[in-house]
Enzyme design. Structure first.
Site, PDB file in Angstrom:
ATOM      1  CD  GLU A   1      -6.637   4.726   4.111  1.00 41.83           C
ATOM      2  OE1 GLU A   1      -5.975   3.835   3.531  1.00 41.83           O
ATOM      3  OE2 GLU A   1      -6.141   5.534   4.918  1.00 41.83           O
TER       4      GLU A   1
ATOM      5  CE  LYS B   1      -4.134   2.230   7.022  1.00 39.03           C
ATOM      6  NZ  LYS B   1      -4.709   3.089   5.977  1.00 39.03           N
TER       7      LYS B   1
ATOM      8  CG  ASP C   1      -6.120  -0.164   2.863  1.00 37.61           C
ATOM      9  OD1 ASP C   1      -6.282  -1.359   3.154  1.00 37.61           O
ATOM     10  OD2 ASP C   1      -5.155   0.516   3.263  1.00 37.61           O
TER      11      ASP C   1
ATOM     12  CG  HIS D   1      -4.198  10.615   2.026  1.00 42.01           C
ATOM     13  ND1 HIS D   1      -5.256  10.568   2.901  1.00 42.01           N
ATOM     14  CD2 HIS D   1      -3.349   9.612   2.399  1.00 42.01           C
ATOM     15  CE1 HIS D   1      -5.061   9.566   3.765  1.00 42.01           C
ATOM     16  NE2 HIS D   1      -3.921   8.973   3.482  1.00 42.01           N
TER      17      HIS D   1
ATOM     18  CD  GLN E   1      -3.554   4.406  10.485  1.00 41.28           C
ATOM     19  OE1 GLN E   1      -4.722   4.269  10.122  1.00 41.28           O
ATOM     20  NE2 GLN E   1      -2.621   4.938   9.718  1.00 41.28           N
TER      21      GLN E   1
ATOM     22  CB  THR F   1      -6.261   7.856   0.971  1.00 37.71           C
ATOM     23  OG1 THR F   1      -6.299   6.833   1.952  1.00 37.71           O
ATOM     24  CG2 THR F   1      -7.596   8.570   0.915  1.00 37.71           C
TER      25      THR F   1
ATOM     26  CD  GLU G   1      -7.621  12.582   3.375  1.00 35.00           C
ATOM     27  OE1 GLU G   1      -7.780  11.376   3.125  1.00 35.00           O
ATOM     28  OE2 GLU G   1      -7.069  13.375   2.583  1.00 35.00           O
TER      29      GLU G   1
ATOM     30  CE1 TYR H   1      -0.224   8.747   4.116  1.00 34.15           C
ATOM     31  CE2 TYR H   1       2.027   9.555   4.068  1.00 34.15           C
ATOM     32  CZ  TYR H   1       0.761   9.589   4.596  1.00 34.15           C
ATOM     33  OH  TYR H   1       0.480  10.468   5.625  1.00 34.15           O
TER      34      TYR H   1
ATOM     35  CD  GLU I   1      -5.444   2.888  -0.490  1.00 32.17           C
ATOM     36  OE1 GLU I   1      -4.620   2.184  -1.109  1.00 32.17           O
ATOM     37  OE2 GLU I   1      -5.370   3.125   0.728  1.00 32.17           O
TER      38      GLU I   1
ATOM     39  NE  ARG J   1      -8.625   6.752   8.793  1.00 30.60           N
ATOM     40  CZ  ARG J   1      -7.826   6.622   7.738  1.00 30.60           C
ATOM     41  NH1 ARG J   1      -6.541   6.342   7.888  1.00 30.60           N
ATOM     42  NH2 ARG J   1      -8.316   6.752   6.527  1.00 30.60           N
TER      43      ARG J   1
ATOM     44  CG  ASP K   1      -2.048   0.970   1.148  1.00 31.01           C
ATOM     45  OD1 ASP K   1      -2.345   1.439   0.032  1.00 31.01           O
ATOM     46  OD2 ASP K   1      -2.633   1.276   2.198  1.00 31.01           O
TER      47      ASP K   1
ATOM     48  CB  THR L   1      -7.881  -4.711   1.667  1.00 30.64           C
ATOM     49  OG1 THR L   1      -7.074  -4.377   2.798  1.00 30.64           O
ATOM     50  CG2 THR L   1      -7.593  -3.746   0.526  1.00 30.64           C
TER      51      THR L   1
ATOM     52  NE  ARG M   1       3.469  13.292  10.307  1.00 32.09           N
ATOM     53  CZ  ARG M   1       2.827  12.204   9.814  1.00 32.09           C
ATOM     54  NH1 ARG M   1       2.660  11.146  10.566  1.00 32.09           N
ATOM     55  NH2 ARG M   1       2.356  12.176   8.585  1.00 32.09           N
TER      56      ARG M   1
ATOM     57  CE1 TYR N   1       1.128   7.087  14.555  1.00 33.27           C
ATOM     58  CE2 TYR N   1       2.382   6.778  12.556  1.00 33.27           C
ATOM     59  CZ  TYR N   1       1.924   7.602  13.548  1.00 33.27           C
ATOM     60  OH  TYR N   1       2.257   8.916  13.534  1.00 33.27           O
TER      61      TYR N   1
END
Lengths: 419, 419
Positions: A201, A255, A235, A135, A242, A352, A366, A130, A203, A239, A128, A259, A144, A246
């Site tokens: 997600e 995850k 996917d 995204h 995660q 995503t 999002e 990114y 994708e 959250r 997967d 899927t 962050r 993570y």
């Protein structure tokens, strides 16, 4: 324009220009490989058994008498081109072979609505990526630092991670809400229970055909020739799981519980007419990733949500595959540059896909800014994340002149966690 | 003590108490499943064809006439127990069936040194855990903060991530140095080239037999019954690639270019006599991970390094499987608690196994403190990380009274990067 003796609606995802690959269960309970045109599936086993794949590459290969596409995929681009030409030719309006053979037509064509599609590929490994800048910026800003939303490596390499292959399921499979360990901000200790931040997600994923030997790599300029085709990918993500798990090794249980992929693989050749420009790369990447004439594909993508109180699915996201910053060729060149071997049937998802507008974000995370701005649906209901009974429907197509090359849908309904 | 009509040295890894599972290539180029005793492999295909697996579970299953163990593994614990009892009985000193049938013995026994072992399992998914507290502390101290070496989640759940299954290779496979993107501290921009910080990781891995359905979980108290057996694992790593790529989604190319496993799967039943206590868990885990009577296995593990200038391998690490903080049962319960399905033949590695002493660390990264304290070898050479031509040999065994239950070795030699 190409025309078949099978009537195809202008809005159909499956005109003679598409000819995707799938698999279905016959009345006798066997798995047969198939393609699709208009309202019908095309039984490739039957065509192969009749000896109709008689070109120089596929003759006597029995490639469509297997129960998965892996062997056919392993044969490489010359086989894929030949199969497509054979199929198109057999379906042409003026070709008598199939058109005028009532018995054969009966064996070969079945109403799509009458058959159960199954997974057409044995997926070995699942990566997967990114690769959507919007995204990565949206997520980085929320979790962050909005001023440094992208980590330093993001524009230098297509960030990715290994996913779980065992839990890849076909569109239409119901999905049980996962349970797991989370640590809410207001507790000292982690807690256990059904995920409270269940997300989709949006994708797309490509499947590799012919691979490479361990220790060798696939150069970026050859990478597209190793790509067999694309599918829609949902996917599913938890959250809250995660967030707690993570660090430092990446997403794991968040995850790995499901899927979903769409049942039809759309070939690179079918997508060829829809090439379009890529977003400019503002850092020139290292040579092994440098692709001077980068192009991508113009594929319209939509996500619909249907709750139990709604009669109709409601569109909550509209975006496009072309927004991705890294191309599939760059992703595959990166995946293999260390000497990692890819195999026929491996799946490489994009990550995503979010576009620049607020209604083009490909996840609830999002769209609702981590649940702080719930969506309001036509039924009056609000949604921060997915609730039990919600069905997510993703759809994608490329628009030609007078026809569509479509992916159909990938759907999945959330069931309560198993007690 | 159990005794076979086949003479077995007290130092052999493969007495009648072991009976591991593997596969080899016959003179006719076929793959046959096999076991081992003393200096010999035991052709299980031949025994199965003779109808000697005639217990209630395995009779007429032809489980050992496949080219992989996956089907046999899927049959579950009752099949594994029955096969072991059958094999042991056929090998007993006083059982005539094999002992006195010269023709059959000739078909069944081959000198181990004369045959080429091959991968006995089709590995679907590969998970790599991070379950050694000492290793996590060593790494956390070097790369993050010595005062907070463990991240907050570490004692609450067995941290893990998905690895790459396609690049798992059998012991003895030469390994090409990977190339990749790195960013040295003294440069602004990333660079590309062969990894300069090539490392091994001493791990053990378990293979699941019978699995679970998607959406369901395997409770911790039942987890061991789903474990078929264990192998030695060398999870080759490129530390410089890892450092630049791993945020925020975890290790990817740094680990995906090769993982070596030992050829023999040692069953849980063979390890049963070597149960021992686990390190105490100072946080009581959540119920789904709570295993009141935690035990592990006392398995001595050693790593040897042989450079091109040495005539003999030199031991650089000596540790034990029993140091792991999380048990295999806790790992498998965690893996499946979200509803993730495991399948027969999946591999679950422990993460690097480091003991408490400085010579019991299971990686060069730890042994040399990220290359700042190179090892000095008997040849006078120094080693910060692995160099081209270096061979890494890992070995493991459990010591019984008068016999060993051993894993043999997992070996691999580093070749230069492919140009």
């Amino acid at each position: 324009m190409l025309k078949s003796f099978i009537e195809v609606d202008a809005d159909s995802h499956f005109p003679i220009q598409n000819l995707p690959y799938g698999a279905y269960e016959t009345e006798q309970g066997e798995i047969h490989l198939c393609s699709a045109i208009g309202e019908y599936i095309i039984d490739l086993f039957a065509l192969d058994e009749e000896g109709l794949f008689d070109g120089p590459v596929l003759n006597n290969q029995y490639a469509f008498q297997d129960s998965t596409l892996n062997y056919f995929m392993s044969l490489g681009k010359s086989a894929w081109t030949e199969a497509r030409e054979t199929l198109q030719s057999l379906l042409y309006a003026n070709n008598e072979t199939l058109r005028d053979d009532a018995l054969l037509r009966q064996r070969v064509f079945k109403k799509r609505d009458d058959v159960r599609l199954v997974m057409p590929v044995q997926i070995g490994d699942y990566t997967d990526f990114y690769s959507s800048e919007q995204h990565a910026r949206n997520v980085g800003s929320m979790f962050r630092d909005p001023d440094n939303a992208l980590l330093p490596n993001w524009k230098h390499l297509p960030v990715g991670y290994h996913g779980r292959a065992s839990s890849i399921v076909l569109s239409g499979t119901d999905i049980h809400r996962p349970k797991g360990q989370t640590k809410p901000d207001n507790t000292d200790q982690p807690i256990f229970g059904p995920s409270q931040k269940l997300d989709f997600e949006l994708e797309m994923g490509f499947l590799t055909g012919s691979g490479n030997k361990l220790g060798h790599n696939i150069p970026v300029q050859e990478a597209e020739d190793h790509i067999f085709g694309l599918v829609l990918v949902n996917d599913w993500s938890a959250r809250d799981i995660q967030k707690w798990e993570y660090q430092p090794l990446g997403p794991f249980l968040a995850k790995s519980w499901a899927t979903s992929v769409s049942p039809w693989i759309i070939t690179m050749e079918a997508l060829e007419p829809f090439r379009t420009v890529c977003p400019q790369q503002d850092h020139k990447p290292l040579d092994y990733l440098n692709q001077p004439d980068r192009t991508t594909f113009d594929i319209q993508l939509d996500v619909f949500l249907k709750t139990e109180n709604q009669s109709k699915p409601h569109r909550i996201c509209s975006t496009n595959f072309k927004h991705l910053y890294w191309t599939m060729a760059q992703q595959l060149a990166h995946q293999t540059v260390s000497g990692c071997n890819v195999k026929p049937g491996d799946l490489y998802a994009s990550g995503t896909i979010s576009g620049p507008e607020a209604d083009s974000y490909g996840s609830m995370l999002e769209l609702t800014r981590n649940g702080t701005h719930p969506l309001t649906l036509p039924s009056g209901e609000g949604r921060s994340f997915l609730e039990d009974g919600d069905e997510v429907i993703m759809s994608g197509f490329a628009q030609g002149e007078g026809f569509k090359v479509g992916f159909g849908e990938v759907t999945g309904k959330i069931l309560p966690a198993i007690k």
